[in-house]
Motif scaffolding. Sequence first.
Motif, PDB file in Angstrom:
ATOM      1  N   UNK A 182      54.656  34.164  13.573  1.00  0.00           N
ATOM      2  CA  UNK A 182      54.213  35.380  14.263  1.00  0.00           C
ATOM      3  C   UNK A 182      52.703  35.523  14.374  1.00  0.00           C
ATOM      4  N   UNK A 183      51.937  34.946  13.428  1.00  0.00           N
ATOM      5  CA  UNK A 183      50.499  35.201  13.371  1.00  0.00           C
ATOM      6  C   UNK A 183      49.653  33.994  13.750  1.00  0.00           C
ATOM      7  N   UNK A 184      50.262  32.859  14.097  1.00  0.00           N
ATOM      8  CA  UNK A 184      49.510  31.665  14.469  1.00  0.00           C
ATOM      9  C   UNK A 184      50.002  31.184  15.827  1.00  0.00           C
ATOM     10  N   UNK A 185      49.079  31.098  16.760  1.00  0.00           N
ATOM     11  CA  UNK A 185      49.379  30.601  18.102  1.00  0.00           C
ATOM     12  C   UNK A 185      48.550  29.342  18.335  1.00  0.00           C
ATOM     13  N   UNK A 186      49.232  28.225  18.522  1.00  0.00           N
ATOM     14  CA  UNK A 186      48.572  26.946  18.800  1.00  0.00           C
ATOM     15  C   UNK A 186      48.776  26.630  20.279  1.00  0.00           C
ATOM     16  N   UNK A 187      47.669  26.571  21.003  1.00  0.00           N
ATOM     17  CA  UNK A 187      47.706  26.273  22.446  1.00  0.00           C
ATOM     18  C   UNK A 187      47.348  24.807  22.643  1.00  0.00           C
ATOM     19  N   UNK A 188      48.325  24.013  23.040  1.00  0.00           N
ATOM     20  CA  UNK A 188      48.123  22.582  23.273  1.00  0.00           C
ATOM     21  C   UNK A 188      47.961  22.328  24.771  1.00  0.00           C
ATOM     22  N   UNK A 189      46.909  21.661  25.137  1.00  0.00           N
ATOM     23  CA  UNK A 189      46.761  21.248  26.532  1.00  0.00           C
ATOM     24  C   UNK A 189      47.828  20.209  26.849  1.00  0.00           C
ATOM     25  N   UNK A 190      48.533  20.410  27.940  1.00  0.00           N
ATOM     26  CA  UNK A 190      49.632  19.517  28.290  1.00  0.00           C
ATOM     27  C   UNK A 190      49.102  18.121  28.623  1.00  0.00           C
ATOM     28  N   UNK A 191      49.829  17.112  28.139  1.00  0.00           N
ATOM     29  CA  UNK A 191      49.481  15.720  28.399  1.00  0.00           C
ATOM     30  C   UNK A 191      50.637  15.032  29.108  1.00  0.00           C
ATOM     31  N   UNK A 192      50.297  14.083  29.989  1.00  0.00           N
ATOM     32  CA  UNK A 192      51.315  13.296  30.680  1.00  0.00           C
ATOM     33  C   UNK A 192      51.715  12.106  29.821  1.00  0.00           C
ATOM     34  N   UNK A 193      52.994  11.775  29.725  1.00  0.00           N
ATOM     35  CA  UNK A 193      53.394  10.590  28.950  1.00  0.00           C
ATOM     36  C   UNK A 193      52.739   9.309  29.464  1.00  0.00           C
ATOM     37  N   UNK A 194      52.496   9.238  30.761  1.00  0.00           N
ATOM     38  CA  UNK A 194      51.922   8.014  31.309  1.00  0.00           C
ATOM     39  C   UNK A 194      50.493   7.783  30.846  1.00  0.00           C
ATOM     40  N   UNK A 195      49.757   8.837  30.541  1.00  0.00           N
ATOM     41  CA  UNK A 195      48.351   8.709  30.147  1.00  0.00           C
ATOM     42  C   UNK A 195      48.090   9.180  28.722  1.00  0.00           C
ATOM     43  N   UNK A 196      49.118   9.382  27.936  1.00  0.00           N
ATOM     44  CA  UNK A 196      48.938   9.898  26.579  1.00  0.00           C
ATOM     45  C   UNK A 196      48.427   8.791  25.662  1.00  0.00           C
ATOM     46  N   UNK A 197      47.390   9.081  24.893  1.00  0.00           N
ATOM     47  CA  UNK A 197      46.791   8.101  23.989  1.00  0.00           C
ATOM     48  C   UNK A 197      47.401   8.212  22.593  1.00  0.00           C
TER      49      UNK A 197
END
Length: 722
Positions: free
Chosen positions: A250-265
């Motif tokens: 409830x108190x922690x929000x993690x915002x992850x920038x979306x990554x494409x599987x084709x270019x994911x490192x």
Amino acid sequence: MASACSRGMAIEYYAAGDFSNAKQLFDGVAGLYRQEGWTTLLWETLGYLRECSRKLNSPKDFISYSLEMAALPLFSGTGEENRESKIKSGPAGSPTISMRENIQQEVINVLERKQSPEGNADGFNNAMEETTHLDIDQISPLRMVLIASVAFHDQSVKPDSPLLVSVSLLSHLPSPVVVDQLAVQFNQSSCNFVIHSTREDSPLDSDLHGQVQTTSLTLLTNKWMRLTHEIKSGQSGKLECLSVKATINKHLVICCHAESPASMEDFPLWKFEDQVETMPTKDNVLAFSGLKLIQVEEPDAQVDLVLNSAGPALVGEIFILPVTILSKGHAVHSGELKINLVDARGGGLLMSPREAEESESHHVELLGVSTVSDGKESKEEVDSIRQIQCSFGVVSVPTLSVGDSWSCKLEIKWHRAKSVMLYVSLGFSLGSSEEEALHRLNVHRSLQIEGQIPFLVTHQLLRPFRREPLLLSEIRSLGGEDQRCSLAMNESNMFIVNARNCTEIPLRLHSMTIEPDDNAKQLCSVQQFSGISSGHVVIAPSEEYKGIFSVNPRAINSNFHLGEICLKWSRDSSLGDQESHVIMKQMLPEVSVEEPPLVVSMECPPYAILGIPFTFYVKIHNSTSLLQEIKYSLVDSQNFVFSGAHNHAAFILPKSEHIVSHKLVPLGSSSQQLPRITVTSVRYSAALTPSISAATVFVYPSEPKFNLETSCLTSELRLVEN
């Protein structure tokens, strides 16, 4: 050594209680340890940073450093006691799995307000926000804590059509993570959706618009959590997943920038760890080529764009191409018509690079656009197009309701024969509001137009019939590069012009003339023998029209310009179209005009009768002021019996004439070749032999019953045509 010195200074600042300077130095050292992959030293440095954040009452930094420590690839549980005795781990303690789990649980307790770090507990709690937000991008050290992979199942889709999107999450935290809510955001807010956990106390985010789904959201260590959701594509253009927000406790929000599987490192610190490598999606194609964005195609515009071609374009004329816009189901607002001319053979340019340096003329030029109604608006549109460039134009289209139509005419001129691709694009909005104005539809049409030469013009110079002048320039140019035609001064030369229709349509030829320049008018007399009497003549495809002119030069000139051939033509307007005359010009080559020293002419009757003798004269005229010696020879012919010498030599006085005559008796009827005559000039070592057509006479088997003058004229015209 520099990092070791910075680390030593940071420890001294930490021991002295100067946590601000210590944190700044520890941050720099931690960056080097992350880059080199020194996880044990990074563990110790992050432990110091955790303590500095706690002393400085910075809950967000404390949570960030703690989660990074918990996600580090440290030692396993085997032999931990032996390792602990050898490592100076600082305030963080020993880098063990159990310690990682404790740090993760400590973060959860801090978020739930069940436990506060030691020290200034009141100050730390007061600095705590209701919800802590962490932003993780592709270069963030917290990428090990949580990563989001998003892949669309298709590459393109129609507007408002269903499509599947896979969202995969991976965490390296040692203990399972329960996600309360997962919010996926796109660049088009109508496609956003939220997935809630099956826990009853999971919060609802009222700020997100879109679809809501409920499922179990539990992240296990080093194991992908895969979710597939169906959404509806939005407006045309690019649809891209921007971020995935995970709400934890409830108190922690993690915002992850979306990554494409084709270019994911890969994860640099976890690259060499002994672990099972898994894919973000079960579908191998999506795992290697999936993208987080998709192209939403434009909806089918219910507006028709019609290009009415009138066949091939002809060089020199203003080619009119009607363009019609018909609104069938969509209204047209803020319409814009773009016209582009491109070389059909590729390259894009409508002029060669060499010609581009020499002149600014184009092979094909867009002159303007005219609307059906005559008014100021049409004139402004034409001017605006000319101000853009010769091969591109933009025209604004008025507002059209459903069922209305609008037309305009493109005016294009071909200066050279060239195949051109015409691209016409109509862009418009469905309405006049701001939201509708942002969404534009486009209709594209293309048309290949062949630019053709209307007439292929050739010409031929004929010297006077049965008169052969001795031209010294022709003797000198034998075998050389200069093959310029030579004309005798004060001799009436026949000039024949052929104009052949090279197109697939009938053309009207209104006039054919030779226009000499100002100097040529005084130095040369040009008269036309045949003309167009009825105003015009219709020339069918592949047919020819011949014009006959008389050219009589009156002055000596080695580089004489005869002028240019001018044809006035138009399309055959038998269908009722407006007739537009076009003038085609072709420059005539230079000729050499000289005074011949000798002129050989032949005289014989226009025809002969079988078995009746006639007299054949050869006249050699000396136009110089010198005594000329000539040699004369006559070759036997099986068609005639003649009297006289076969070989002859004579001297010709200046400005006088020598005549040689023979009596001939024809032995056969029809066209017969006279005995072959050769006159040789000793001074110039040059021989003159009349042409085959000049040495031909028609032999009748008996006396013909027709007018002699008409017969003579007909025979001469036939010989000219031959």
